[in-house]
Design a protein around this motif. Sequence first.
Motif, PDB file in Angstrom:
ATOM      1  N   PHE A 227      -6.945   2.388  -6.219  1.00 26.35           N
ATOM      2  CA  PHE A 227      -7.364   2.404  -4.593  1.00 26.35           C
ATOM      3  C   PHE A 227      -6.187   2.972  -3.569  1.00 26.35           C
ATOM      4  CE2 PHE A 227      -7.855  -0.251  -0.681  1.00 26.35           C
ATOM      5  CZ  PHE A 227      -9.415   0.105  -0.548  1.00 26.35           C
ATOM      6  N   ASP A 259     -10.054   6.543 -12.179  1.00 23.69           N
ATOM      7  CA  ASP A 259     -11.534   7.035 -11.487  1.00 23.69           C
ATOM      8  C   ASP A 259     -10.145   7.133 -10.382  1.00 23.69           C
ATOM      9  OD1 ASP A 259     -13.065   7.607 -12.349  1.00 23.69           O
ATOM     10  OD2 ASP A 259     -13.739   5.945 -13.211  1.00 23.69           O
ATOM     11  N   ILE A 261     -10.722   5.442  -6.067  1.00 20.85           N
ATOM     12  CA  ILE A 261     -11.588   4.596  -4.580  1.00 20.85           C
ATOM     13  C   ILE A 261     -10.650   5.057  -3.023  1.00 20.85           C
ATOM     14  CG2 ILE A 261     -12.908   2.767  -3.770  1.00 20.85           C
ATOM     15  CD1 ILE A 261     -12.561   1.676  -6.477  1.00 20.85           C
TER      16      ILE A 261
END
Length: 379
Positions: A227, A259, A261
């Motif tokens: 994040f 991933d 964000i």
Amino acid sequence: MKILLVGEYNRSHKSLKEGLLKLGHEAQVVGLTDGFKKVDIDIEIKHKFKSGFIKNFKVLIYKLIKVDLHSLSVKKQIQSLKQQLSGHDIVQFVNESPFLCLPKTEMDIFDLLTSWNNKAFLLSCGTDHLSVKYAYEKKFRYSILTPYFENRLPKTSFALGLKYLEPDFVKLHNHIYNTIVGVISNDLDYTIPLMNHPRHLGLIPHAIHLDDIRFTPLTYDDKIVIFHGINRTNYIKKGNDIFEKALTIIKEKHPNKIDIITVEDVPYEIYIKAFDSAHILLDQVYAYDQGYNALEAMAKGKVVFTGAEQEWLDYYHLEEDTVAINALPDAHAIVKKLEWLIANPEKLIEISNNARAFVEREHHHVKNAERYLKIWKTS
């Protein structure tokens, strides 16, 4: 005791207030809301000239006749609230310029509030004269002024920090330090410049309201979620550009293992929920210690890239990369740390558990409120 907390910065006073209430004391926060974060306070001082036509009008008036309408408005609001802002055993200011006024007006407001109440204390939280002076003299290995020294941002981008070196703000600083009982720092970035200062009463770490923060044990399947929260105003100063460079590299090297964000300029209540699904949070690079956002993420059990320098490790008697990851101002160094976690995902679980335990031990809002009460009573 009855306590008045003046100004807000990254929920420092709000969390402290909640700890004081838990201990049976009276406490309230007065100040401007803290920018786009929109932190709740008890007595709001309206910032009436913040944007649009009215802001341009304020600027024009100051250019023409050197009158700051914001400063006049804030002082008038404070004066009108005398009854609510009087009669406290303790008044504590979050920093030397909590209302973003001209230094003369800040001094007038400081004098009003200290005359209406009993003991006065200062919290070294956010930029102030001594921390900016220390950074400007390049006594830190790196600091929030590093991008300025490297000519990556114009001087105007650092106006809110460098103003503390101007004569009027030095005068304000001296006046405050000659009046207060003492100054309390709340992380190593502010403690180091205050070392051996006769007014320094010690370090009390950021207070974090842990009752409201649920720890969620990390689980790992096949991808690590990273994040990155961006504050566009402080994009370079916080090192978001360095994080983005590191993320670009790591995404190219390990596209199937991570991933990412990314959120930008969101209010606090949205921000704090946005990283719930992440394993890793990228906070800031130009720091020796953690700020509020990093600590709250650590309390949730996230592995945080933030300030975790050797001075911080020494102070808390910790080993490197066991509680938080020190984010150096070097994209390749950050990539190396990310790759270490990708290769050793079990470390995510270990650091997550350690992070929560550390925040509970050193930053619990009730424990820290007790520390403030002890200093206030004995100083």
